[in-house]
Design a protein around this motif. Structure first.
Motif, PDB file in Angstrom:
ATOM      1  N   THR A 104       0.844  -1.190   0.000  1.00 60.41           N
ATOM      2  CA  THR A 104       0.000   0.000   0.000  1.00 60.41           C
ATOM      3  C   THR A 104       0.878   1.239   0.000  1.00 60.41           C
ATOM      4  N   ILE A 133      -3.594  11.127   0.581  1.00 64.72           N
ATOM      5  CA  ILE A 133      -3.960  10.208  -0.495  1.00 64.72           C
ATOM      6  C   ILE A 133      -3.649   8.797  -0.014  1.00 64.72           C
ATOM      7  N   LYS A 150      -4.710   4.679  -1.179  1.00 62.44           N
ATOM      8  CA  LYS A 150      -5.404   3.815  -2.129  1.00 62.44           C
ATOM      9  C   LYS A 150      -6.082   4.635  -3.223  1.00 62.44           C
ATOM     10  N   SER A 151      -5.347   5.635  -3.719  1.00 59.25           N
ATOM     11  CA  SER A 151      -5.795   6.503  -4.828  1.00 59.25           C
ATOM     12  C   SER A 151      -6.999   7.362  -4.467  1.00 59.25           C
ATOM     13  N   LYS A 152      -7.343   7.434  -3.190  1.00 56.05           N
ATOM     14  CA  LYS A 152      -8.443   8.283  -2.758  1.00 56.05           C
ATOM     15  C   LYS A 152      -7.888   9.448  -1.948  1.00 56.05           C
ATOM     16  N   SER A 153      -8.309  10.654  -2.259  1.00 53.81           N
ATOM     17  CA  SER A 153      -7.805  11.848  -1.592  1.00 53.81           C
ATOM     18  C   SER A 153      -8.823  12.388  -0.600  1.00 53.81           C
TER      19      SER A 153
END
Length: 233
Positions: free
Chosen positions: A34, A61, A63-66
């Motif tokens: 991760t 950020i 897991k590609s989520k901000s």
């Protein structure tokens, strides 16, 4: 021993106010599973014997989520106001209501207040009401005396340090389902080692946190750290 990440911070402070800008990022073997990174900016002022947050902005950020949050306090520091993106997902976390945003400060201001108390010769003990824009909690300190910190890394601190037990009691914004639960306050999950590095500068030089998968150690890089208190003209 496996490295999981690094963080950098720039502190500027005098007797009346401080600012801090910091960033953190995963590195090493952990990135095979991760990755995470984040940014934080804090402004605070001195009110009496305590530090009171004025602004705390955070971005992360994972897991590609901000996620971003911008929190400011009213003039007297009584009420916090936050803009969140995205808002709290109440299917996953406990709510934070408006009453929880009164009479609080940010976590870094609470830490600065405790460092001032240690500098004055007082024990590392006390409770603070903290809020960072997404989470509301009580921050509890317990005094564990003085220990000698071993130099287990070439860049690490070695020498005498005051030991503070640090525990967070979540009140809002924390996950509905989590393995990180409040334990016995007499046996805090985290210990902070605080040392006097000269010129009246008291600094956390090491943190040890016991997690369900092992112990996480955070060390101050003594080679890259510089300490110079700034004064206004």
């Amino acid at each position: 021993a496996v490295g999981v990440g690094t963080s950098h911070a720039l502190w500027q402070f005098n007797d009346a106010q401080f600012t801090m800008r910091g960033a953190f990022k995963s590195n090493g073997l952990i990135t095979l599973f991760t990755e995470f990174e984040g940014y934080i900016s804090v402004k605070a002022i001195k009110q009496g014997q305590n530090w009171q947050g004025q602004q705390i902005d955070m971005a992360s950020i994972y897991k590609s989520k901000s996620k971003t949050s911008e929190t400011s306090w009213s003039t007297k520091g009584a009420i916090a106001t936050t803009r969140l993106d995205p808002p709290l997902d109440l299917d996953k976390v406990y709510p934070v209501n408006e009453d929880m945003k009164r009479g609080v400060t940010d976590p870094f201001s609470a830490m600065m207040t405790m460092l001032d108390r240690l500098k004055a010769g007082r024990p590392c003990a006390g409770t603070f009401q903290i809020y960072d824009g997404r989470r509301r909690a009580e921050l509890l300190f317990t005094d564990f005396g003085i220990e000698i910190v071993p130099k287990d890394r070439d860049f690490g601190y070695q020498g005498k340090a005051m030991v503070c037990g640090v525990e967070i009691k979540p009140l809002g914004g924390h996950r509905l389902k989590t393995r990180f639960k409040m334990r016995d306050p007499g046996k805090p999950r985290t210990k902070a080692y605080v040392a006097d590095l000269g010129n009246g500068v008291f600094v956390p030089v090491r943190f040890e946190t016991n997690l369900f998968w092992g112990r996480l150690v955070t060390r101050l890089n003594m080679r890259q750290s510089k300490f110079e208190k700034l004064h206004n003209d």
